[in-house]
Design an enzyme around this catalytic site. Structure first.
Site, PDB file in Angstrom:
ATOM      1  NE  ARG A 118      40.884  31.500  23.588  1.00 63.63           N
ATOM      2  CZ  ARG A 118      40.318  32.485  24.290  1.00 63.63           C
ATOM      3  NH1 ARG A 118      40.236  32.391  25.608  1.00 63.63           N
ATOM      4  NH2 ARG A 118      39.866  33.566  23.695  1.00 63.63           N
ATOM      5  CE1 TYR A 177      36.401  35.603  26.464  1.00 66.22           C
ATOM      6  CE2 TYR A 177      36.677  33.453  25.438  1.00 66.22           C
ATOM      7  CZ  TYR A 177      37.184  34.502  26.187  1.00 66.22           C
ATOM      8  OH  TYR A 177      38.483  34.464  26.620  1.00 66.22           O
ATOM      9  CG  ASP A 232      37.745  30.317  27.564  1.00 66.85           C
ATOM     10  OD1 ASP A 232      36.888  29.797  28.309  1.00 66.85           O
ATOM     11  OD2 ASP A 232      38.451  31.290  27.892  1.00 66.85           O
ATOM     12  CG  HIS A 275      34.518  33.273  28.843  1.00 68.47           C
ATOM     13  ND1 HIS A 275      33.836  34.264  29.491  1.00 68.47           N
ATOM     14  CD2 HIS A 275      35.825  33.583  28.957  1.00 68.47           C
ATOM     15  CE1 HIS A 275      34.714  35.156  29.962  1.00 68.47           C
ATOM     16  NE2 HIS A 275      35.925  34.765  29.660  1.00 68.47           N
ATOM     17  CD  GLU A 312      40.215  28.863  29.334  1.00 67.89           C
ATOM     18  OE1 GLU A 312      41.021  28.542  28.435  1.00 67.89           O
ATOM     19  OE2 GLU A 312      40.136  30.029  29.780  1.00 67.89           O
ATOM     20  CD  GLU A 343      39.478  32.804  32.451  1.00 68.39           C
ATOM     21  OE1 GLU A 343      40.204  32.191  31.650  1.00 68.39           O
ATOM     22  OE2 GLU A 343      38.707  33.701  32.115  1.00 68.39           O
ATOM     23  NE  ARG A 373      42.202  29.043  31.868  1.00 65.48           N
ATOM     24  CZ  ARG A 373      43.119  29.796  31.280  1.00 65.48           C
ATOM     25  NH1 ARG A 373      44.314  29.308  31.028  1.00 65.48           N
ATOM     26  NH2 ARG A 373      42.836  31.043  30.949  1.00 65.48           N
ATOM     27  CG  HIS A 413      43.762  34.029  33.097  1.00 68.05           C
ATOM     28  ND1 HIS A 413      43.117  35.006  33.824  1.00 68.05           N
ATOM     29  CD2 HIS A 413      43.341  34.188  31.816  1.00 68.05           C
ATOM     30  CE1 HIS A 413      42.347  35.716  33.029  1.00 68.05           C
ATOM     31  NE2 HIS A 413      42.455  35.236  31.805  1.00 68.05           N
ATOM     32  CG  ASP A 416      42.484  40.652  31.771  1.00 65.72           C
ATOM     33  OD1 ASP A 416      42.532  39.960  30.734  1.00 65.72           O
ATOM     34  OD2 ASP A 416      42.022  40.247  32.839  1.00 65.72           O
ATOM     35  CD  GLU A 464      44.812  32.819  28.180  1.00 67.58           C
ATOM     36  OE1 GLU A 464      44.649  32.797  29.416  1.00 67.58           O
ATOM     37  OE2 GLU A 464      43.917  33.138  27.382  1.00 67.58           O
ATOM     38  CD1 TRP A 520      30.228  38.305  27.789  1.00 69.80           C
ATOM     39  CD2 TRP A 520      32.118  38.242  29.001  1.00 69.80           C
ATOM     40  NE1 TRP A 520      31.282  38.563  26.944  1.00 69.80           N
ATOM     41  CE2 TRP A 520      32.436  38.524  27.656  1.00 69.80           C
ATOM     42  CE3 TRP A 520      33.140  38.134  29.951  1.00 69.80           C
ATOM     43  CZ2 TRP A 520      33.748  38.719  27.242  1.00 69.80           C
ATOM     44  CZ3 TRP A 520      34.435  38.318  29.551  1.00 69.80           C
ATOM     45  CH2 TRP A 520      34.752  38.601  28.193  1.00 69.80           C
TER      46      TRP A 520
HETATM   47  O1  EZ4 Z   1      37.799  36.690  29.859  1.00 75.31           O
HETATM   48  O2  EZ4 Z   1      40.972  37.837  31.028  1.00 75.31           O
HETATM   49  O3  EZ4 Z   1      41.155  32.591  28.863  1.00 75.31           O
HETATM   50  N1  EZ4 Z   1      41.032  33.773  28.889  1.00 75.31           N
HETATM   51  C1  EZ4 Z   1      39.926  34.437  29.219  1.00 75.31           C
HETATM   52  C2  EZ4 Z   1      40.002  35.931  29.244  1.00 75.31           C
HETATM   53  C3  EZ4 Z   1      39.112  36.540  30.324  1.00 75.31           C
HETATM   54  C4  EZ4 Z   1      39.616  37.899  30.719  1.00 75.31           C
HETATM   55  C5  EZ4 Z   1      38.819  38.477  31.885  1.00 75.31           C
HETATM   56  O4  EZ4 Z   1      39.383  39.677  32.326  1.00 75.31           O
HETATM   57  O5  EZ4 Z   1      38.907  33.829  29.459  1.00 75.31           O
HETATM   58  O6  EZ4 Z   1      39.668  36.438  27.990  1.00 75.31           O
HETATM   59 CO    CO Z   2      39.337  31.766  29.779  1.00 72.57          CO
END
Ligand code: EZ4
Ligand code: CO
Length: 402
Positions: A147, A159, A210, A212, A236, A262, A283, A312, A316, A339, A402
């Site tokens: 990615r 991001y 991504d 996002h 994504e 995700e 995802r 995903h 985290d 991922e 975001w």
């Molecule tokens: O923003 O896991 O593809 N991965 C992502 C991550 C998410 C975080 C959110 O907690 O988009 O970076």
């Molecule tokens: Co993502």
């Protein structure tokens, strides 16, 4: 066999991670990830106050029945907090069942459908040149799928692109940081990154990106079209997915494969996207989509429409989720990719695990259960430390995705 006790363990070896540990009267235990980034304590309270008291004395082998009990029995269905709590219980119960059988979890899911799990990593850079170097460095580590995210001229914080070349980490200490976003600046710049990467590395590498959730459907369609000659593995989260019909508009304009999910927490988030063949990869993953039990149902629905999985796997999601996901990945017939953001050495030490990475692929290992444990003494040395994802505003101050 009966459930004798259950406890929630919160630890912060660099980032906050929540783990549910269920113990049985005959000495077995199982672990489930219960981490919901930035909303950790809500899941802790849900488990401690409302779920654990109902588990004591139940037969841990009745995985499906306990899932139904927690889902239908709460009356209030779905939602990220509820489904993360259910996922934690479900993952811990599958861990116990596999340990009781003396088998790695994937054997209970039908056995291996493949030899190895292809994973994709994150490459990023403050500009295109740095992102190119980062892709090269990850190719040298053997990754077959990468990615790529790059800083955008005129935007301070983007991001997936950390300051100072550090690995990207989704959450920052303290209250949410505010960032500024401009779709116009991003949309003109993003295709240039992938043009450069294809010029440099050719087409033998899987490239992912991504978005996002940042674009409107028609903007996402424009990006998908611009990226078509660059033959992406996937684009994504091109647009927020509450309105599933938004993806029809993207689909009408581009053959760039689309990945989403995700933030999904149940099969109902996926249903229209899959049945209408509006996406290519789903995802959803173990911890946020109701555990192994529910994720298998999502994957089975996806299978009949040739939609593949792409779980995903950001940092985290704890090593407990990663372990469980790898057992799912190696067993599920319609696997696409997984991922992989490596955890810090501190996190890996708190969660000793059987899974391994080698040359672009991961392996769940053959330890009975999902193969991930927790060193509780070490976990106790890292107390909870509030951290949040950033928020984003447009250049005029309007709050955006975001
Ligand atoms: O923003 O896991 O593809 N991965 C992502 C991550 C998410 C975080 C959110 O907690 O988009 O970076
Ligand atoms: Co993502």
């Amino acid at each position: 066999m009966k459930i004798a006790s259950a406890r929630v363990i919160v630890t912060c070896p660099g980032r906050n991670l929540v783990t549910l540990k269920i113990a049985t009267d005959d000495g077995l235990h199982g672990l489930g990830d219960a981490t919901l980034n930035g909303r950790e304590k809500a899941v802790v309270a849900y488990l401690e106050d409302h779920v654990i008291p109902c588990l004591i004395g139940r037969d841990p082998h009745r995985v499906e029945d306990i899932w139904q009990y927690l889902y239908k029995g709460a009356y209030w269905r779905r939602g990220p907090v509820t489904m993360t709590a259910i996922a934690a219980v479900d993952t811990a119960l599958w861990d116990i069942k596999a340990k009781a059988a003396g088998l790695p979890l994937y054997q209970l899911l039908g056995g291996r459908s493949r030899d190895a799990v292809m994973v994709y990593c994150h490459a990023n850079g403050a500009d295109i040149a740095e992102a190119v170097d980062s892709v090269a460095a990850h190719m040298a580590q053997g990754y077959k799928a990468i990615r790529a995210q790059a800083g955008v001229p005129g935007l301070d914080k983007v991001y997936g692109v950390p300051k100072g070349g550090a690995p990207y980490e989704p959450a920052e200490k303290g209250l949410p940081v505010e960032t500024v976003w401009s779709t116009e600046k991003y949309l003109d710049h993003a295709p240039k990154l992938f043009e450069t990467l294809r010029e440099k590395f050719g087409f033998g590498l899987h490239l992912l990106h991504d978005v996002h959730h940042r674009l409107t459907p028609i903007e996402a369609a424009r990006l998908g079209k611009a990226l078509e000659p660059l033959r992406m593995f996937w684009l994504e989260d091109p647009t927020p997915a509450e309105n599933q019909d938004a993806f029809r508009l993207i689909r009408q304009h581009t053959v760039t494969p689309i990945a989403v999910g995700e933030v999904f927490n149940s099969i109902w988030d996926c249903k229209g996207l899959i049945e209408n063949q509006l996406i290519d990869y789903i995802r959803a993953t173990v911890v946020h989509a109701g555990g192994i039990t529910h994720l298998r149902k999502i994957a089975a629905l996806a299978e009949i429409y040739q939609v593949r999985t792409g779980c995903h796997g950001a940092t985290d999601l704890s090593p407990v989720c990663m372990g469980a996901a790898l057992h799912f990945d190696i067993a599920v017939p319609n696997f696409g990719v997984q991922e992989h953001m490596p955890h810090t050495a501190e996190t890996d030490a708190v969660f000793p695990h059987a899974y391994t990475y080698r040359d672009g692929f991961m392996y769940p290992g053959d330890t009975p259960g999902h193969g991930v444990e927790i060193d509780e003494a070490l976990a106790a040395k890292y107390p909870y430390d509030p951290a949040y994802l950033p928020v984003a505003r447009l250049e005029d101050g309007t709050l955006t995705n975001w």
